[in-house]
Design a protein around this motif. Structure first.
Motif, PDB file in Angstrom:
ATOM      1  N   UNK A  62      17.416 -11.838   0.309  1.00 13.15           N
ATOM      2  CA  UNK A  62      16.074 -12.450   0.701  1.00 13.15           C
ATOM      3  C   UNK A  62      15.077 -11.449   0.918  1.00 13.15           C
ATOM      4  N   UNK A  63      13.929 -12.041   0.925  1.00 10.07           N
ATOM      5  CA  UNK A  63      12.647 -10.977   1.007  1.00 10.07           C
ATOM      6  C   UNK A  63      12.574 -10.429   2.476  1.00 10.07           C
ATOM      7  N   UNK A  64      13.571 -11.108   3.825  1.00 10.12           N
ATOM      8  CA  UNK A  64      13.471 -10.588   4.976  1.00 10.12           C
ATOM      9  C   UNK A  64      14.231  -9.442   5.067  1.00 10.12           C
ATOM     10  N   UNK A  65      15.345  -9.423   4.456  1.00  7.76           N
ATOM     11  CA  UNK A  65      16.088  -8.327   4.414  1.00  7.76           C
ATOM     12  C   UNK A  65      15.717  -7.095   3.526  1.00  7.76           C
ATOM     13  N   UNK A  66      14.896  -7.358   2.451  1.00 11.05           N
ATOM     14  CA  UNK A  66      14.287  -6.247   1.783  1.00 11.05           C
ATOM     15  C   UNK A  66      13.187  -5.851   2.301  1.00 11.05           C
ATOM     16  N   UNK A  67      12.470  -6.575   3.161  1.00 16.32           N
ATOM     17  CA  UNK A  67      11.368  -5.940   3.932  1.00 16.32           C
ATOM     18  C   UNK A  67      11.866  -5.084   5.000  1.00 16.32           C
ATOM     19  N   UNK A  68      12.852  -5.417   5.713  1.00 17.97           N
ATOM     20  CA  UNK A  68      13.720  -4.535   6.539  1.00 17.97           C
ATOM     21  C   UNK A  68      13.945  -3.170   6.123  1.00 17.97           C
ATOM     22  N   UNK A  69      14.655  -3.137   4.879  1.00 15.86           N
ATOM     23  CA  UNK A  69      15.123  -2.139   4.297  1.00 15.86           C
ATOM     24  C   UNK A  69      13.965  -1.258   3.768  1.00 15.86           C
ATOM     25  N   UNK A  70      12.925  -1.728   3.347  1.00 17.82           N
ATOM     26  CA  UNK A  70      11.799  -1.085   2.578  1.00 17.82           C
ATOM     27  C   UNK A  70      11.014  -0.548   3.889  1.00 17.82           C
ATOM     28  N   UNK A  71      10.877  -1.232   5.015  1.00 21.26           N
ATOM     29  CA  UNK A  71       9.926  -0.754   6.201  1.00 21.26           C
ATOM     30  C   UNK A  71      10.776   0.625   6.500  1.00 21.26           C
ATOM     31  N   UNK A  72      12.287   0.441   6.863  1.00 22.80           N
ATOM     32  CA  UNK A  72      12.951   1.505   7.391  1.00 22.80           C
ATOM     33  C   UNK A  72      12.964   2.612   6.388  1.00 22.80           C
ATOM     34  N   UNK A  73      13.185   2.359   5.171  1.00 23.59           N
ATOM     35  CA  UNK A  73      13.352   3.621   4.344  1.00 23.59           C
ATOM     36  C   UNK A  73      12.287   4.218   3.381  1.00 23.59           C
ATOM     37  N   UNK A  74      11.133   3.659   3.740  1.00 23.10           N
ATOM     38  CA  UNK A  74       9.849   4.233   2.894  1.00 23.10           C
ATOM     39  C   UNK A  74       8.535   3.924   3.780  1.00 23.10           C
ATOM     40  N   UNK A  75       7.487   4.657   3.173  1.00 22.94           N
ATOM     41  CA  UNK A  75       6.162   4.162   3.828  1.00 22.94           C
ATOM     42  C   UNK A  75       5.446   2.955   3.121  1.00 22.94           C
ATOM     43  N   UNK A 197      -6.933   4.512  17.699  1.00 19.73           N
ATOM     44  CA  UNK A 197      -5.967   3.301  17.140  1.00 19.73           C
ATOM     45  C   UNK A 197      -4.862   4.335  16.483  1.00 19.73           C
ATOM     46  N   UNK A 198      -5.333   5.519  15.836  1.00 19.81           N
ATOM     47  CA  UNK A 198      -4.186   6.245  15.166  1.00 19.81           C
ATOM     48  C   UNK A 198      -3.357   6.802  16.202  1.00 19.81           C
ATOM     49  N   UNK A 199      -4.119   7.458  17.467  1.00 20.18           N
ATOM     50  CA  UNK A 199      -3.204   8.210  18.344  1.00 20.18           C
ATOM     51  C   UNK A 199      -2.348   7.123  19.040  1.00 20.18           C
ATOM     52  N   UNK A 200      -2.614   5.998  19.330  1.00 16.46           N
ATOM     53  CA  UNK A 200      -1.951   4.932  19.793  1.00 16.46           C
ATOM     54  C   UNK A 200      -0.518   4.534  19.187  1.00 16.46           C
ATOM     55  N   UNK A 201      -0.717   4.252  17.886  1.00 16.18           N
ATOM     56  CA  UNK A 201       0.301   3.967  16.739  1.00 16.18           C
ATOM     57  C   UNK A 201       1.210   5.033  16.658  1.00 16.18           C
ATOM     58  N   UNK A 202       0.731   6.439  16.459  1.00 12.98           N
ATOM     59  CA  UNK A 202       1.589   7.637  16.373  1.00 12.98           C
ATOM     60  C   UNK A 202       2.251   7.979  17.611  1.00 12.98           C
ATOM     61  N   UNK A 203       1.714   7.855  18.928  1.00 13.96           N
ATOM     62  CA  UNK A 203       2.414   8.158  20.166  1.00 13.96           C
ATOM     63  C   UNK A 203       3.347   7.003  20.428  1.00 13.96           C
ATOM     64  N   UNK A 204       3.343   5.878  20.076  1.00 13.32           N
ATOM     65  CA  UNK A 204       4.081   4.655  20.367  1.00 13.32           C
ATOM     66  C   UNK A 204       5.275   4.441  19.268  1.00 13.32           C
ATOM     67  N   UNK A 205       5.124   5.234  17.964  1.00 13.85           N
ATOM     68  CA  UNK A 205       6.027   4.982  16.902  1.00 13.85           C
ATOM     69  C   UNK A 205       5.741   3.868  16.118  1.00 13.85           C
ATOM     70  N   UNK A 206       4.516   3.445  16.428  1.00 13.98           N
ATOM     71  CA  UNK A 206       4.232   1.805  15.503  1.00 13.98           C
ATOM     72  C   UNK A 206       3.565   2.013  14.232  1.00 13.98           C
ATOM     73  N   UNK A 207       3.958   1.140  13.358  1.00  9.43           N
ATOM     74  CA  UNK A 207       3.447   1.171  11.953  1.00  9.43           C
ATOM     75  C   UNK A 207       2.113   0.745  11.697  1.00  9.43           C
ATOM     76  N   UNK A 208       1.771  -0.462  12.472  1.00 11.99           N
ATOM     77  CA  UNK A 208       0.435  -1.049  12.522  1.00 11.99           C
ATOM     78  C   UNK A 208       0.037  -1.792  13.671  1.00 11.99           C
TER      79      UNK A 208
END
Length: 227
Positions: A62-75, A197-208
């Motif tokens: 399903x799309x949820x599992x695909x989303x998890x794998x895509x987000x974990x393994x790519x940009x 915003x970029x610094x916040x995301x980078x320091x906290x390891x967040x995507x968006x």
């Protein structure tokens, strides 16, 4: 440079319709289509797109599992598509790492806008979804501190690496302010806000910004009902 997109939906008419709309834009290119989640995952690995549009309900994977794998393994950034406006789908998609959530009856212009927004590194999170997300986070965290108990003046350990201005930026992000609105609050340029915003995301390891909202509430930086 074109925004490269993979479109995944088990309904061929829906899939081809979205692809035609997106391909008609001068700055968007649909590089692959997929009829189920495993095919979508393979297409992302093969083509390295900027954005993947994923139907939540698909066979095999399903799309949820695909989303998890895509987000974990790519940009690649993910926008979820569904015919059902059900809370559990919204939350599961966002926790899986998706940057947006759209119903399949989305208007043509809104679909195109969503792809551009997500490709630019932002998130697509409507205020109504934000409110439900906050309520869900509070439920998952439990009832919180006893009534009358003061929160510590010390930042949560996860936020310790942020400067005071970066914590302020995260607070305003969590309350749904745009970069322009945050710039108005700080009386600085939007470029400066983008840097914060970029610094916040980078320091906290967040995507968006979606994950920033989750982080702000989970760490207690922002409390529902305040501000």
């Amino acid at each position: 440079m074109s925004i490269r997109v993979v479109v995944a939906d088990d309904q061929e008419l829906v899939r081809s319709g979205f692809s035609m709309i997106l391909d008609a834009q001068p700055d968007i290119e649909v590089v692959a289509e997929a009829g189920q989640g495993a095919e979508a995952l393979q297409a992302v690995r093969l083509h390295g797109p900027d954005v993947a549009l994923l139907d939540i309900r698909m066979p095999v994977m399903d799309g949820l599992e695909a989303a998890r794998r895509i987000c974990e393994g790519s940009g690649c950034r993910v926008v979820m598509l569904t015919t059902f406006d059900l809370d559990e789908y919204v939350y599961e998609a966002l926790y899986a790492g998706a940057s947006g959530f759209l119903l399949k009856d989305v208007r043509r212009d809104d679909l195109v806008h969503a792809v551009r927004v997500v490709a630019a590194g932002d998130s697509l999170l409507a205020p109504s979804v934000t409110r439900r997300l906050v309520a869900d986070i509070i439920r998952r965290r439990g009832s919180g501190p006893p009534p009358g108990e003061q929160r510590s003046a010390e930042p949560h350990a996860r936020l310790a690496g942020l400067t005071a201005r970066e914590r302020e930026t995260l607070t305003l992000l969590a309350r749904g302010l745009s970069n322009a609105e945050i710039a108005g609050e700080f009386v600085v340029s939007e470029h400066t806000v983008k840097t914060h915003v970029s610094n916040v995301l980078s320091k906290l390891g967040l995507r968006d910004r979606v994950q920033a909202v989750i982080c702000a509430y989970e760490t207690g930086l922002v409390v529902a009902g305040e501000g």
